[in-house]
Write a protein that holds these residues in place. Structure first.
Motif, mmCIF file in Angstrom:
data_model
loop_
_atom_site.group_PDB
_atom_site.id
_atom_site.type_symbol
_atom_site.label_atom_id
_atom_site.label_comp_id
_atom_site.label_asym_id
_atom_site.label_seq_id
_atom_site.Cartn_x
_atom_site.Cartn_y
_atom_site.Cartn_z
ATOM 1 N N ALA A 57 -3.934 -4.643 35.885
ATOM 2 C CA ALA A 57 -4.571 -3.443 35.334
ATOM 3 C C ALA A 57 -3.644 -2.234 35.440
ATOM 4 O O ALA A 57 -3.586 -1.393 34.525
ATOM 5 N N THR A 58 -2.909 -2.143 36.547
ATOM 6 C CA THR A 58 -1.944 -1.054 36.702
ATOM 7 C C THR A 58 -0.832 -1.188 35.675
ATOM 8 O O THR A 58 -0.399 -0.197 35.072
ATOM 9 N N GLY A 59 -0.360 -2.421 35.461
ATOM 10 C CA GLY A 59 0.676 -2.649 34.468
ATOM 11 C C GLY A 59 0.245 -2.251 33.077
ATOM 12 O O GLY A 59 1.001 -1.587 32.336
ATOM 13 N N GLN A 60 -0.953 -2.605 32.698
ATOM 14 C CA GLN A 60 -1.445 -2.258 31.368
ATOM 15 C C GLN A 60 -1.572 -0.748 31.196
ATOM 16 O O GLN A 60 -1.216 -0.199 30.154
ATOM 17 N N ARG A 61 -2.058 -0.093 32.243
ATOM 18 C CA ARG A 61 -2.244 1.359 32.150
ATOM 19 C C ARG A 61 -0.900 2.082 32.074
ATOM 20 O O ARG A 61 -0.728 3.026 31.295
ATOM 21 N N LEU A 62 0.060 1.653 32.901
ATOM 22 C CA LEU A 62 1.371 2.298 32.867
ATOM 23 C C LEU A 62 2.073 2.042 31.539
ATOM 24 O O LEU A 62 2.717 2.931 30.978
ATOM 25 N N TRP A 63 1.955 0.827 31.029
ATOM 26 C CA TRP A 63 2.598 0.492 29.751
ATOM 27 C C TRP A 63 2.080 1.397 28.637
ATOM 28 O O TRP A 63 2.859 1.935 27.842
ATOM 29 N N SER A 64 0.770 1.560 28.588
ATOM 30 C CA SER A 64 0.171 2.417 27.568
ATOM 31 C C SER A 64 0.668 3.853 27.698
ATOM 32 O O SER A 64 1.005 4.511 26.702
ATOM 33 N N ALA A 65 0.741 4.354 28.939
ATOM 34 C CA ALA A 65 1.237 5.710 29.163
ATOM 35 C C ALA A 65 2.693 5.840 28.757
ATOM 36 O O ALA A 65 3.096 6.838 28.133
ATOM 37 N N ALA A 66 3.503 4.821 29.084
ATOM 38 C CA ALA A 66 4.931 4.871 28.751
ATOM 39 C C ALA A 66 5.144 4.861 27.240
ATOM 40 O O ALA A 66 6.028 5.566 26.727
ATOM 41 N N GLU A 67 4.363 4.069 26.530
ATOM 42 C CA GLU A 67 4.487 4.062 25.064
ATOM 43 C C GLU A 67 4.157 5.435 24.485
ATOM 44 O O GLU A 67 4.852 5.926 23.588
ATOM 45 N N THR A 68 3.111 6.053 24.992
ATOM 46 C CA THR A 68 2.711 7.376 24.496
ATOM 47 C C THR A 68 3.779 8.417 24.811
ATOM 48 O O THR A 68 4.140 9.242 23.958
ATOM 49 N N LEU A 69 4.304 8.382 26.023
ATOM 50 C CA LEU A 69 5.275 9.396 26.457
ATOM 51 C C LEU A 69 6.620 9.242 25.750
ATOM 52 O O LEU A 69 7.238 10.252 25.388
ATOM 53 N N THR A 70 7.078 8.008 25.565
ATOM 54 C CA THR A 70 8.412 7.799 24.994
ATOM 55 C C THR A 70 8.412 7.625 23.478
ATOM 56 O O THR A 70 9.441 7.818 22.833
ATOM 57 N N GLY A 71 7.267 7.251 22.909
ATOM 58 C CA GLY A 71 7.229 6.935 21.484
ATOM 59 C C GLY A 71 7.857 5.619 21.137
ATOM 60 O O GLY A 71 8.071 5.316 19.950
ATOM 61 N N VAL A 72 8.165 4.806 22.147
ATOM 62 C CA VAL A 72 8.750 3.482 21.920
ATOM 63 C C VAL A 72 7.658 2.448 22.188
ATOM 64 O O VAL A 72 7.127 2.365 23.311
ATOM 65 N N THR A 73 7.327 1.660 21.165
ATOM 66 C CA THR A 73 6.248 0.675 21.267
ATOM 67 C C THR A 73 6.809 -0.710 21.017
ATOM 68 O O THR A 73 7.525 -0.938 20.040
ATOM 69 N N TYR A 74 6.493 -1.626 21.917
ATOM 70 C CA TYR A 74 6.950 -3.012 21.743
ATOM 71 C C TYR A 74 6.054 -3.964 22.521
ATOM 72 O O TYR A 74 5.320 -3.550 23.409
ATOM 73 N N LEU A 75 6.121 -5.236 22.142
ATOM 74 C CA LEU A 75 5.309 -6.288 22.753
ATOM 75 C C LEU A 75 3.830 -5.912 22.744
ATOM 76 O O LEU A 75 3.126 -6.014 23.714
#
Length: 306
Positions: free
Chosen positions: A288-306
């Motif tokens: 759950a922590t991984g999913q939440r951080l991944w979503s935040a990282a995509e939003t912050l960086t604008g880089v979306t993958y996987l």
């Protein structure tokens, strides 16, 4: 696990290895050993003059080394994008990405050019974006790997998703620990997503224990005389960078490594010792922590993958 050393690295000829922060410390040791065993090494560094000096040191140690310097500032997403674009044009397939670069400061708060807290932005978000932008090139290689560099400090850290940038209250030590927890969470979540996607890329983690590098004196430089005393005292409990780099070299090259594994020193409290498999903190390992951080990282960086 039997005692392992860099002498046991398998032949790396024909493989392209990208090492961030390779101009000194753990990164320089890692780049040198990969070059010693035949890899074509890309030193991805912010200071290209320091990178050129590092290449000279590598070639002094390994006259046959294939090593090049390319500019990368992980505290700038525009630099990350430019680096990835140029690198994939030069090397259509990348075998190893070692996300080694790290920053630790014990002074006042600083931000990246994109407004991120400097530790989180450099240590995790920059590498998150870089990995995504290089993923296609990694996927074209044979047995490709991504190695993330964690820290034992991640075990006492916590991610506050309501204040990832530490704007409400800032403490440099906590910010560094949180950034290394984020790095660990990222590496484990990357493994889950790569597996789910059926990707050939493997994501693994390593940490160096307490190792002597250029980060140690920099971390204390804002503390004046007491900081200098603390830095000298640290020499008594730390291990050489050559030993500290062994977990990431093992993670990058050992044929038996599996996705999601985490390697560090075998000694008490994982401070020093030979390479062994270690465990992440419960927070780091939580999907759950991984999913939440991944979503935040995509939003912050604008880089979306996987």
């Amino acid at each position: 696990m039997a005692a392992w050393s860099a002498r046991q690295i398998p032949d790396q000829h024909g493989r392209v290895a990208v090492v961030t922060g390779a101009n000194s410390g753990l990164g320089l040791v890692t780049a040198t050993e990969l070059a010693r065993h035949g890899a074509q090494v890309v030193l991805a560094v912010r200071d290209t003059a320091a990178g050129a000096r590092a290449v000279a040191l590598i070639r002094d140690a390994v006259p046959s080394a294939s090593a090049v310097v390319r500019e990368l500032d992980l505290a700038s997403l525009s630099s990350v994008r430019a680096f990835a674009k140029a690198l994939t044009a030069e090397f259509p397939a990348i075998d190893l990405l070692i996300n080694n670069a790290g920053l630790v400061l014990l002074g006042p708060a600083h931000t990246t050019s994109d407004g991120f807290e400097l530790h989180l932005g450099t240590n995790m978000l920059g590498h998150f974006a870089l990995t995504g932008l290089l993923l296609d090139a990694l996927g074209r290689a044979d047995a490709p790997r991504v190695v993330g560099l964690s820290s034992i400090t991640h075990k006492n850290a916590h991610l506050d998703f309501d204040d990832l940038m530490s704007r409400r209250t800032y403490d440099a030590s906590r910010a560094y620990g949180s950034s290394k927890l984020a790095t660990t969470v990222f590496g484990l979540e990357l493994d889950r997503r790569l597996r789910a996607a059926g990707s050939p890329v493997t994501s693994v983690l390593a940490h160096p224990g307490l190792s002597r590098s250029n980060l140690t004196p920099r971390a204390w430089e804002h503390r004046g005389r007491m900081g200098r005393v603390a830095a000298r005292a640290g020499l008594l409990v730390t291990q050489p960078a050559e030993r500290g780099a062994e977990p990431q070299l093992f993670a990058a090259t050992d044929p038996g490594v599996r996705g999601g594994q985490f390697f560090g020193p075998s000694g008490r409290w994982e401070v020093r010792g030979h390479v062994t498999e270690v465990r992440p903190s419960a927070e780091a390992a939580a999907p759950a922590t991984g999913q939440r951080l991944w979503s935040a990282a995509e939003t912050l960086t604008g880089v979306t993958y996987l």
